[in-house]
Design a protein around this motif. Structure first.
Motif, PDB file in Angstrom:
ATOM      1  N   HIS A  96       0.829  -1.216   0.000  1.00 15.80           N
ATOM      2  CA  HIS A  96       0.000   0.000   0.000  1.00 15.80           C
ATOM      3  C   HIS A  96       0.862   1.264   0.000  1.00 15.80           C
ATOM      4  O   HIS A  96       0.443   2.326   0.472  1.00 15.80           O
ATOM      5  N   LEU A  97       2.046   1.185  -0.537  1.00 17.52           N
ATOM      6  CA  LEU A  97       3.018   2.279  -0.454  1.00 17.52           C
ATOM      7  C   LEU A  97       2.600   3.472  -1.310  1.00 17.52           C
ATOM      8  O   LEU A  97       1.945   3.335  -2.345  1.00 17.52           O
ATOM      9  N   SER A  98       3.024   4.633  -0.875  1.00 22.90           N
ATOM     10  CA  SER A  98       2.774   5.844  -1.670  1.00 22.90           C
ATOM     11  C   SER A  98       3.959   6.137  -2.579  1.00 22.90           C
ATOM     12  O   SER A  98       3.816   6.839  -3.591  1.00 22.90           O
ATOM     13  N   GLY A  99       5.121   5.624  -2.219  1.00 22.78           N
ATOM     14  CA  GLY A  99       6.297   5.865  -3.061  1.00 22.78           C
ATOM     15  C   GLY A  99       7.395   4.862  -2.760  1.00 22.78           C
ATOM     16  O   GLY A  99       7.387   4.193  -1.717  1.00 22.78           O
ATOM     17  N   PHE A 100       8.344   4.780  -3.700  1.00 24.35           N
ATOM     18  CA  PHE A 100       9.446   3.831  -3.562  1.00 24.35           C
ATOM     19  C   PHE A 100      10.766   4.553  -3.315  1.00 24.35           C
ATOM     20  O   PHE A 100      10.971   5.688  -3.767  1.00 24.35           O
ATOM     21  N   ASN A 101      11.680   3.862  -2.658  1.00 27.87           N
ATOM     22  CA  ASN A 101      13.041   4.376  -2.494  1.00 27.87           C
ATOM     23  C   ASN A 101      14.053   3.246  -2.694  1.00 27.87           C
ATOM     24  O   ASN A 101      15.097   3.194  -2.053  1.00 27.87           O
ATOM     25  N   GLY A 132      20.232  -2.673   3.224  1.00 28.63           N
ATOM     26  CA  GLY A 132      20.625  -3.045   4.582  1.00 28.63           C
ATOM     27  C   GLY A 132      19.460  -2.920   5.533  1.00 28.63           C
ATOM     28  O   GLY A 132      18.491  -2.194   5.276  1.00 28.63           O
ATOM     29  N   ARG A 133      19.575  -3.591   6.620  1.00 31.12           N
ATOM     30  CA  ARG A 133      18.554  -3.500   7.666  1.00 31.12           C
ATOM     31  C   ARG A 133      18.366  -2.048   8.088  1.00 31.12           C
ATOM     32  O   ARG A 133      19.343  -1.353   8.370  1.00 31.12           O
ATOM     33  N   GLY A 134      17.103  -1.607   8.094  1.00 28.59           N
ATOM     34  CA  GLY A 134      16.797  -0.254   8.517  1.00 28.59           C
ATOM     35  C   GLY A 134      16.860   0.782   7.408  1.00 28.59           C
ATOM     36  O   GLY A 134      16.517   1.946   7.633  1.00 28.59           O
ATOM     37  N   ASP A 135      17.311   0.372   6.210  1.00 23.04           N
ATOM     38  CA  ASP A 135      17.333   1.322   5.095  1.00 23.04           C
ATOM     39  C   ASP A 135      15.912   1.743   4.730  1.00 23.04           C
ATOM     40  O   ASP A 135      14.988   0.928   4.764  1.00 23.04           O
ATOM     41  N   VAL A 136      15.742   3.001   4.367  1.00 22.97           N
ATOM     42  CA  VAL A 136      14.430   3.471   3.902  1.00 22.97           C
ATOM     43  C   VAL A 136      14.235   2.972   2.473  1.00 22.97           C
ATOM     44  O   VAL A 136      14.972   3.355   1.567  1.00 22.97           O
ATOM     45  N   ILE A 137      13.270   2.082   2.296  1.00 20.66           N
ATOM     46  CA  ILE A 137      13.043   1.495   0.974  1.00 20.66           C
ATOM     47  C   ILE A 137      11.801   2.047   0.301  1.00 20.66           C
ATOM     48  O   ILE A 137      11.624   1.883  -0.899  1.00 20.66           O
ATOM     49  N   ALA A 138      10.925   2.697   1.083  1.00 26.50           N
ATOM     50  CA  ALA A 138       9.670   3.186   0.504  1.00 26.50           C
ATOM     51  C   ALA A 138       8.985   4.110   1.489  1.00 26.50           C
ATOM     52  O   ALA A 138       9.512   4.364   2.586  1.00 26.50           O
ATOM     53  N   TYR A 139       7.794   4.585   1.086  1.00 25.20           N
ATOM     54  CA  TYR A 139       7.001   5.457   1.949  1.00 25.20           C
ATOM     55  C   TYR A 139       5.586   4.902   2.022  1.00 25.20           C
ATOM     56  O   TYR A 139       5.023   4.468   1.002  1.00 25.20           O
ATOM     57  N   SER A 140       5.034   4.907   3.206  1.00 22.69           N
ATOM     58  CA  SER A 140       3.725   4.292   3.399  1.00 22.69           C
ATOM     59  C   SER A 140       2.635   5.066   2.677  1.00 22.69           C
ATOM     60  O   SER A 140       2.767   6.256   2.388  1.00 22.69           O
ATOM     61  N   GLY A 141       1.540   4.358   2.410  1.00 27.61           N
ATOM     62  CA  GLY A 141       0.431   4.987   1.696  1.00 27.61           C
ATOM     63  C   GLY A 141      -0.836   4.184   1.880  1.00 27.61           C
ATOM     64  O   GLY A 141      -0.985   3.467   2.879  1.00 27.61           O
TER      65      GLY A 141
END
Ligand SMILES: [Zn+2]
Length: 273
Positions: free
Chosen positions: A224-229, A237-246
């Motif tokens: 359900h993400l609003s965006g990807f990273n 890596g663990r804890g990396d920002v991979i996306a944004y919730s949506g």
């Protein structure tokens, strides 16, 4: 009904610890008695402990410390000592009657612990789990805590498993992941080191979705993400920002739907977080 006294052997050094007699006196109709008699004394002790309701672990602890010898001492009833002060004198006073019971008596006590997770290597526990076996063979007790939280702050709003569907209102909807509260645009974090294997639209309700493969059959998905990273093929890596919730796909509001898959089957994320 026979008493324990009647069953006791008359004389001579018995190769069988007397605790066996206690067991049979308590459970005279036990069909497995003969099979148990052939096992080692340590096993008998632990089984006795288990049957007595004090539990296998307690039995192991008793056997390892020698306290278990108290169950062989009473002549009329299998009364358990209630404190160590009762035990030590009895053992010292009757050394000749002690069966040879020790932790070496064929016992394989597993005292192994999961690797200590250090700040320098937060994936350490997961690596050890997955290098030793497929994710499908990992016990829940071992896996808990091996994945990191997919959000900086985790507030579960809908659990894994059967529930009333928030979309259809019908009962019996199987919720394939766990929902966490997250305002739209909140950073979504990789639960562990891995390779991003999917970034895109999920046709079955997930909306914008990221999948990370952690190896040995373990995957996590973020929905359900609003965006990807992140990009497919990227190592994260663990804890990396991979996306944004949506709230894309089959969703009624901003949140993160997080899944853990073991060998392609979804499992309860609480067993891994
Ligand atoms: Zn969900």
């Amino acid at each position: 009904m026979q008493t324990s006294r009647g069953r006791r052997r008359a004389a001579g050094p018995s190769p069988t610890p007397r605790v066996v007699e206690v067991i049979s006196a308590e459970r005279p109709r036990d069909p497995h008695r003969e099979a148990r008699r052939r096992r080692g004394p340590f096993r008998q002790i632990t089984e006795f402990a288990s049957a007595s309701g004090i539990g296998q672990k307690a039995g192991i602890a008793l056997a390892a410390t020698g306290l278990v010898l108290t169950v062989t001492v009473p002549s009329t009833s299998p009364v358990m000592a209630t404190s160590t002060t009762d035990v030590v004198p009895a053992v010292a006073a009757q050394p000749a009657q002690q069966p040879e019971i020790s932790a070496e008596a064929g016992a394989r006590i597993d005292f192994s612990r999961s690797a200590v997770v250090t700040k320098a290597d937060p994936d350490g526990k997961l690596k050890q789990l997955l290098s030793a076996q497929s994710a499908g063979a990992v016990s829940r007790a071992a896996s808990v805590g091996s994945l990191g939280a997919p959000l900086a702050s985790l507030t579960m709003v809908s659990p894994f498993g059967y529930r009333v569907s928030p979309i259809t209102g019908g009962y019996g909807d199987f919720h394939r992941g766990e929902d966490f509260a997250a305002q739209c645009g909140t950073s979504v974090l990789a639960a562990a080191t891995g390779t991003v294997t999917f970034v895109g639209w999920h046709d079955f309700g997930g909306g914008n979705r990221v999948v990370i493969d952690h190896g040995n059959g373990l995957e996590t998905t973020y929905n359900h993400l609003s965006g990807f990273n992140a990009q497919e093929g990227q190592t994260v890596g663990r804890g990396d920002v991979i996306a944004y919730s949506g709230t894309t796909g089959a969703s009624t509001g901003c949140h993160l739907h997080f899944e853990v898959q073991v060998n392609g089957e979804v499992v309860d994320p609480t067993g891994w977080l």
